[in-house]
Design a protein around this motif. Sequence first.
Motif, PDB file in Angstrom:
ATOM      1  N   GLY A  11      39.860  48.337  48.272  1.00 47.87           N
ATOM      2  CA  GLY A  11      39.847  47.975  46.850  1.00 47.87           C
ATOM      3  C   GLY A  11      40.999  47.044  46.519  1.00 47.87           C
ATOM      4  N   HIS A  12      40.897  46.398  45.363  1.00 46.33           N
ATOM      5  CA  HIS A  12      41.979  45.512  44.900  1.00 46.33           C
ATOM      6  C   HIS A  12      42.675  46.191  43.719  1.00 46.33           C
ATOM      7  N   HIS A  13      43.933  46.548  43.900  1.00 45.96           N
ATOM      8  CA  HIS A  13      44.699  47.145  42.802  1.00 45.96           C
ATOM      9  C   HIS A  13      46.076  46.510  42.821  1.00 45.96           C
ATOM     10  N   GLY A  14      46.361  45.680  41.828  1.00 48.55           N
ATOM     11  CA  GLY A  14      47.667  45.033  41.821  1.00 48.55           C
ATOM     12  C   GLY A  14      47.679  43.877  40.848  1.00 48.55           C
ATOM     13  N   ALA A  15      48.803  43.189  40.809  1.00 46.50           N
ATOM     14  CA  ALA A  15      48.980  42.153  39.793  1.00 46.50           C
ATOM     15  C   ALA A  15      49.277  40.795  40.422  1.00 46.50           C
ATOM     16  N   ASN A  16      48.897  40.622  41.673  1.00 49.48           N
ATOM     17  CA  ASN A  16      49.262  39.387  42.377  1.00 49.48           C
ATOM     18  C   ASN A  16      48.093  38.863  43.193  1.00 49.48           C
ATOM     19  N   GLN A  17      46.893  38.931  42.639  1.00 50.04           N
ATOM     20  CA  GLN A  17      45.713  38.625  43.440  1.00 50.04           C
ATOM     21  C   GLN A  17      45.221  37.209  43.135  1.00 50.04           C
ATOM     22  N   PRO A  18      45.237  36.310  44.136  1.00 51.72           N
ATOM     23  CA  PRO A  18      44.788  34.940  43.879  1.00 51.72           C
ATOM     24  C   PRO A  18      43.263  34.828  43.834  1.00 51.72           C
ATOM     25  N   VAL A  19      42.791  34.120  42.820  1.00 46.98           N
ATOM     26  CA  VAL A  19      41.351  33.936  42.637  1.00 46.98           C
ATOM     27  C   VAL A  19      41.084  32.450  42.449  1.00 46.98           C
ATOM     28  N   LYS A  20      40.028  31.948  43.091  1.00 45.70           N
ATOM     29  CA  LYS A  20      39.696  30.528  42.944  1.00 45.70           C
ATOM     30  C   LYS A  20      38.519  30.361  41.994  1.00 45.70           C
ATOM     31  N   GLY A  67      38.295  24.350  41.161  1.00 48.53           N
ATOM     32  CA  GLY A  67      39.181  24.409  42.316  1.00 48.53           C
ATOM     33  C   GLY A  67      40.534  25.013  41.978  1.00 48.53           C
ATOM     34  N   ARG A  68      40.729  25.370  40.705  1.00 50.54           N
ATOM     35  CA  ARG A  68      42.023  25.935  40.304  1.00 50.54           C
ATOM     36  C   ARG A  68      42.176  27.362  40.824  1.00 50.54           C
ATOM     37  N   VAL A  69      43.409  27.696  41.168  1.00 52.50           N
ATOM     38  CA  VAL A  69      43.686  29.061  41.615  1.00 52.50           C
ATOM     39  C   VAL A  69      44.506  29.760  40.540  1.00 52.50           C
ATOM     40  N   GLU A  70      44.102  30.954  40.193  1.00 49.75           N
ATOM     41  CA  GLU A  70      44.863  31.735  39.214  1.00 49.75           C
ATOM     42  C   GLU A  70      45.333  33.028  39.872  1.00 49.75           C
ATOM     43  N   ILE A  71      46.542  33.432  39.533  1.00 53.48           N
ATOM     44  CA  ILE A  71      47.043  34.719  40.033  1.00 53.48           C
ATOM     45  C   ILE A  71      46.651  35.753  38.992  1.00 53.48           C
ATOM     46  N   THR A  72      46.006  36.788  39.455  1.00 57.93           N
ATOM     47  CA  THR A  72      45.352  37.708  38.515  1.00 57.93           C
ATOM     48  C   THR A  72      45.748  39.168  38.740  1.00 57.93           C
ATOM     49  N   SER A  73      45.476  39.933  37.704  1.00 63.63           N
ATOM     50  CA  SER A  73      45.654  41.382  37.740  1.00 63.63           C
ATOM     51  C   SER A  73      44.300  41.991  38.111  1.00 63.63           C
ATOM     52  N   GLN A  74      44.285  42.927  39.034  1.00 64.34           N
ATOM     53  CA  GLN A  74      42.991  43.479  39.457  1.00 64.34           C
ATOM     54  C   GLN A  74      43.065  44.987  39.656  1.00 64.34           C
ATOM     55  N   ASN A  75      41.916  45.608  39.510  1.00 66.80           N
ATOM     56  CA  ASN A  75      41.819  47.046  39.738  1.00 66.80           C
ATOM     57  C   ASN A  75      40.369  47.422  39.929  1.00 66.80           C
ATOM     58  N   HIS A  76      39.875  47.288  41.140  1.00 63.31           N
ATOM     59  CA  HIS A  76      38.487  47.695  41.376  1.00 63.31           C
ATOM     60  C   HIS A  76      38.276  48.126  42.825  1.00 63.31           C
ATOM     61  N   GLY A  77      37.287  49.012  42.995  1.00 67.49           N
ATOM     62  CA  GLY A  77      36.964  49.519  44.327  1.00 67.49           C
ATOM     63  C   GLY A  77      35.523  49.207  44.695  1.00 67.49           C
ATOM     64  N   PHE A  78      34.794  48.587  43.755  1.00 67.21           N
ATOM     65  CA  PHE A  78      33.421  48.149  44.010  1.00 67.21           C
ATOM     66  C   PHE A  78      33.395  46.631  43.811  1.00 67.21           C
ATOM     67  N   ALA A  79      32.416  45.970  44.414  1.00 71.29           N
ATOM     68  CA  ALA A  79      32.333  44.513  44.256  1.00 71.29           C
ATOM     69  C   ALA A  79      30.871  44.098  44.140  1.00 71.29           C
ATOM     70  N   VAL A  80      30.653  42.984  43.453  1.00 73.91           N
ATOM     71  CA  VAL A  80      29.302  42.437  43.330  1.00 73.91           C
ATOM     72  C   VAL A  80      28.916  41.814  44.676  1.00 73.91           C
ATOM     73  N   ASP A  81      27.722  42.167  45.128  1.00 74.49           N
ATOM     74  CA  ASP A  81      27.201  41.622  46.385  1.00 74.49           C
ATOM     75  C   ASP A  81      26.531  40.286  46.049  1.00 74.49           C
ATOM     76  N   ASP A 107      47.512  34.006  33.642  1.00 69.70           N
ATOM     77  CA  ASP A 107      46.890  32.719  33.994  1.00 69.70           C
ATOM     78  C   ASP A 107      45.462  32.600  33.450  1.00 69.70           C
ATOM     79  N   SER A 108      44.754  33.709  33.355  1.00 70.61           N
ATOM     80  CA  SER A 108      43.322  33.648  33.037  1.00 70.61           C
ATOM     81  C   SER A 108      43.006  33.978  31.586  1.00 70.61           C
ATOM     82  N   GLN A 109      44.039  34.023  30.758  1.00 70.54           N
ATOM     83  CA  GLN A 109      43.853  34.356  29.341  1.00 70.54           C
ATOM     84  C   GLN A 109      42.832  33.429  28.666  1.00 70.54           C
ATOM     85  N   HIS A 110      42.730  32.192  29.165  1.00 65.36           N
ATOM     86  CA  HIS A 110      41.831  31.204  28.559  1.00 65.36           C
ATOM     87  C   HIS A 110      40.367  31.641  28.579  1.00 65.36           C
ATOM     88  N   LEU A 111      40.027  32.646  29.383  1.00 70.86           N
ATOM     89  CA  LEU A 111      38.629  33.079  29.435  1.00 70.86           C
ATOM     90  C   LEU A 111      38.166  33.679  28.109  1.00 70.86           C
TER      91      LEU A 111
END
Length: 513
Positions: free
Chosen positions: A412-421, A426-440, A485-489
């Motif tokens: 799972g992803h739990h933390g505050a330093n997860q890079p997402v593209k 093509g921009r990369v944002e450093i994100t906060s994450q907390n999940h143990g399931f993922a979309v297939d 970084d992703s507040q613009h969403l």
Amino acid sequence: MEPENPPMQDVDSIITAAGGAAHVARLAGVGSEAVRKWRQSGAIPAKHWPLFLSFPGVNMAMLTALAPRQKSTTLRPKPLQAQRAATPPAPSTHHGKDRMTQRTTPNHLRANLHQPAGATAALILADGTVLWGRGFGAYTPAEGGQVAELCFCTAMSGYQETLTDPSFTGQIITFTFPHIGNTGTNAEDHEASHMLAAGMVVKDMVTEPSSWRNEGGAEGDLRAWLTRQGKPGIAGLDTRFITRLLRDHGPQSAVIAYPAEGQVDVKSALERVRLWEGLEGADLGSQAARPARSWDKGRWEGFIMPKAPTGTPRRVVALDFGAKDNILRSLVSAGCAVQVLPGTASFEDIMAQAPEGVFLSNGPGDPAATGVKVVPVLKKLLESAIPLFGICLGHQLLAHALGGKTTKMARGHHGANQPVKDLATGRVEITSQNHGFAVDEASLPADVVVTHRSLFDGTNEGIASPRHKAFSVQYHPEASPGPTDSQHLFQRFVANIDAARAARANTQTSPNT
Ligand SMILES: NC(=O)CC[C@H](N)C(=O)O
């Protein structure tokens, strides 16, 4: 209750009980050489214990009672660990600090039922690992508190927001950052009314708060706060060992036992942990919602976020599956008037609010299980062409409503330093994450666009359905804790609502023009 001394066992008799060396090697997927080494060392690696436990006549007590009689290359603990194991587990208490180190070896091959002197609590894992430490927070029964999934969180700050994120319901949080609790607690940093995670694990014992933001002096101490939340914590464990174990072997059920009377009932705790069914299939999201309410608080003053668009606030229904408050604040600051409804609200109840947009919140548990009730409602919302925005569990539920599936992640992803593209820019944002399931992604229909991916493991982090004016992300643009970084969403959601408003205005005026 004093734990009974387990009967003395040796590897040979366990292998015989399990049907012999050849049989065991075949089922375990190892060669005969590996089985020979188990015999030679007098220990069976814990990752094979579930296999052994499936044989009649083999139980956890037998496996945990195995004591290595001879060191082999594969089973020898690292020198530091061996040295620690040899040190008596007496806590040191100097300068008012309570810094008991995990003195029993942090090596699950040596898991044992015997409580070392000085240990007041244990973390007990389904594979038989028993880690002894010092408890804090609320006491539990001798056989442990709430059984939950053990996870690790890599955020270096924001422990109070993390502990009160309702998505952690059913999980025990291991903090990989060693200094947790230093800044105390306060009333502002809650993400929900109370802590829903089952407990917490830290390396160093929490120290006295040292921050101007701590509230209530000693009452703000994380230990006192945790006691008021009715949850246990355990300190003095080798959190790097736990992290590596979960990283290499996947999620595990666990329990913290911190009995007031001092003596941990390890055997009963192990049985409880092994009986727990886990988070897969658990519909916790439907139960996590708070009562319907309107929400009008924006983000804190001084917080820099994109300028809120002008115009009448957009009427947004936020479906609550265990929403974090900072999501609701972010929606308000982005120009929305928010009505929160329980995630299980009916289509009619949602439409009665005349929403211009519907937000799907984060939340705990298995999205597929929560989706059973919720997906039919979401499908109707999609058909109504109301702009939708989902975060985390909301993202996973949107994927289900669009015809996709989710799977349990090995890590799972739990933390505050997860890079997402962002795949579009093509921009990369450093994100906060907390999940143990993922979309297939492979399960998504062709008209659903994959918009974001994790740069850690390539898993899905965002989707959009342009046809339906719906989009969602797996991560947390509202942060709390974590980067913004992703507040613009939130602005993207508002722009979708404004576009739908403009389109409605056009259709209403066009017949007369
Ligand atoms: N933060 C969340 O919404 C978590 C979603 C879901 N419970 C998961 O673990 O994947």
